[in-house]
Scaffold this motif. Structure first.
Motif, PDB file in Angstrom:
ATOM      1  N   UNK A 147       3.496  22.537 -26.666  1.00 45.71           N
ATOM      2  CA  UNK A 147       2.668  22.785 -25.482  1.00 45.71           C
ATOM      3  C   UNK A 147       1.855  21.547 -25.115  1.00 45.71           C
ATOM      4  N   UNK A 148       1.262  20.933 -26.115  1.00 46.31           N
ATOM      5  CA  UNK A 148       0.450  19.745 -25.858  1.00 46.31           C
ATOM      6  C   UNK A 148       1.306  18.583 -25.372  1.00 46.31           C
ATOM      7  N   UNK A 149       2.545  18.514 -25.863  1.00 49.80           N
ATOM      8  CA  UNK A 149       3.457  17.496 -25.367  1.00 49.80           C
ATOM      9  C   UNK A 149       3.755  17.682 -23.894  1.00 49.80           C
ATOM     10  N   UNK A 150       3.934  18.940 -23.467  1.00 51.92           N
ATOM     11  CA  UNK A 150       4.189  19.231 -22.059  1.00 51.92           C
ATOM     12  C   UNK A 150       2.996  18.859 -21.191  1.00 51.92           C
ATOM     13  N   UNK A 151       1.811  19.107 -21.687  1.00 48.98           N
ATOM     14  CA  UNK A 151       0.589  18.732 -20.957  1.00 48.98           C
ATOM     15  C   UNK A 151       0.546  17.220 -20.762  1.00 48.98           C
ATOM     16  N   UNK A 152       0.884  16.473 -21.787  1.00 55.73           N
ATOM     17  CA  UNK A 152       0.909  15.008 -21.689  1.00 55.73           C
ATOM     18  C   UNK A 152       1.927  14.553 -20.649  1.00 55.73           C
ATOM     19  N   UNK A 153       3.077  15.236 -20.589  1.00 57.42           N
ATOM     20  CA  UNK A 153       4.143  14.848 -19.653  1.00 57.42           C
ATOM     21  C   UNK A 153       3.645  14.906 -18.213  1.00 57.42           C
ATOM     22  N   UNK A 154       2.969  15.963 -17.849  1.00 57.78           N
ATOM     23  CA  UNK A 154       2.478  16.099 -16.481  1.00 57.78           C
ATOM     24  C   UNK A 154       1.293  15.175 -16.216  1.00 57.78           C
ATOM     25  N   UNK A 155       0.567  14.854 -17.254  1.00 58.49           N
ATOM     26  CA  UNK A 155      -0.541  13.901 -17.108  1.00 58.49           C
ATOM     27  C   UNK A 155      -0.020  12.489 -16.839  1.00 58.49           C
ATOM     28  N   UNK A 156       1.060  12.107 -17.529  1.00 57.20           N
ATOM     29  CA  UNK A 156       1.645  10.772 -17.368  1.00 57.20           C
ATOM     30  C   UNK A 156       2.268  10.609 -15.995  1.00 57.20           C
ATOM     31  N   UNK A 157       3.024  11.621 -15.549  1.00 59.36           N
ATOM     32  CA  UNK A 157       3.656  11.545 -14.240  1.00 59.36           C
ATOM     33  C   UNK A 157       5.108  11.126 -14.303  1.00 59.36           C
ATOM     34  N   UNK A 158       5.826  11.372 -13.216  1.00 62.20           N
ATOM     35  CA  UNK A 158       7.274  11.206 -13.135  1.00 62.20           C
ATOM     36  C   UNK A 158       7.754   9.791 -13.457  1.00 62.20           C
ATOM     37  N   UNK A 159       7.199   8.788 -12.796  1.00 65.23           N
ATOM     38  CA  UNK A 159       7.705   7.414 -12.930  1.00 65.23           C
ATOM     39  C   UNK A 159       7.539   6.870 -14.335  1.00 65.23           C
ATOM     40  N   UNK A 160       6.347   6.956 -14.869  1.00 63.62           N
ATOM     41  CA  UNK A 160       6.092   6.446 -16.217  1.00 63.62           C
ATOM     42  C   UNK A 160       6.841   7.250 -17.271  1.00 63.62           C
ATOM     43  N   UNK A 161       7.010   8.545 -17.024  1.00 68.85           N
ATOM     44  CA  UNK A 161       7.701   9.389 -17.988  1.00 68.85           C
ATOM     45  C   UNK A 161       9.152   8.953 -18.170  1.00 68.85           C
TER      46      UNK A 161
END
Length: 250
Positions: free
Chosen positions: A87-101
């Motif tokens: 769950x926390x990994x998913x939160x980080x993914x949306x925080x980072x954003x599409x391009x950087x991810x």
């Protein structure tokens, strides 16, 4: 978006590869959906993580049951730890954003591939000979892979198998069996909650990928049992490196 037949072929191919390597196949599924089908990185990761809610690796585990039956405690603990931290990994993914991810996704694959090549080229290295590791290490390893799994839309195996073999010296079959068994329960549920809230999943796509992957995984696991550790490591690294190069080239 791709034709449903493409999704069928994708599920069969990745299910076979996933069973062979002892992984969930997440990197292959995510990258294909992004690079070939034009799906956004976050949407692709959300759909793949949703697919992982089902017992996608059940047939693969059945083919390796002899290596699973003595690892039940590690499997249960690994599932719980992975699910919570995904769950926390998913939160980080949306925080980072599409391009950087996308960039970090490619970098992660390159690092894992290089570790595989290093292991393949290393001479006179002590062979993996253990059949069990401490449950405390499983808690830590599952938590770390859970965070990265939720962050990149992948299962436990792509990160866990190389570490179990290379660092903890667990025999290849025990490492693959442990990884595949952890993927049977809805291990990605924590990440699914976040992804589905942000971008509702495509249930038709998820159903097609799950069904085809489920069947092909068994045959891939059978083949993987017949391949030497050296060949297994090299093929694994080449596949991951190829995906990373395609990502960076886009």
């Amino acid at each position: 978006m791709c034709d449903p037949l493409i999704y069928v072929l994708l599920g069969l191919a990745v299910g076979y590869i996933g069973g062979f390597a002892g992984i969930g196949g997440g990197p292959f599924l995510v990258s294909f959906l992004v690079l070939y089908c034009g799906m956004s990185q976050l949407a692709a990761q959300g759909n793949v993580l949703t697919m992982m809610l089902g017992p996608m690796s059940l047939l693969g585990v059945m083919s390796l049951y002899g290596y699973v039956k003595n690892q039940w405690l590690n499997i249960v603990v690994g599932v719980i730890s992975y699910c919570i931290f995904s769950y926390f990994g998913a939160v980080f993914a949306f925080y980072i954003g599409e391009t950087d991810l996308k960039y970090y996704f490619a970098v992660m694959l390159i690092v894992i591939a290089l570790l595989q090549f290093k292991s393949y080229l290393k001479k006179n290295a002590k062979a993996a000979d253990k059949e069990h590791i401490s449950v405390y290490w499983i808690i830590i390893l599952a938590a770390c892979t859970g965070i990265l799994g939720g962050m990149f839309g992948i299962g436990a195996g792509v990160l866990m198998v190389p570490i179990l073999i290379g660092v903890f010296k667990l025999k290849k079959e025990y490492a693959r069996a442990l990884s595949l068994a952890i993927l049977i329960p809805p291990v990605s549920y924590g990440a699914f909650i976040k992804y589905n809230f942000e971008n509702p999943v495509d249930w038709q796509l998820v159903g097609i990928l799950f069904g085809t992957y489920f069947v092909a995984n068994f045959f891939g696991a059978k083949l993987g049992s017949k391949i030497s550790g050296k060949a297994f490591t090299l093929v694994y690294g080449v596949i991951l490196m190829s995906i990373a190069i395609m990502y960076l080239a886009v």
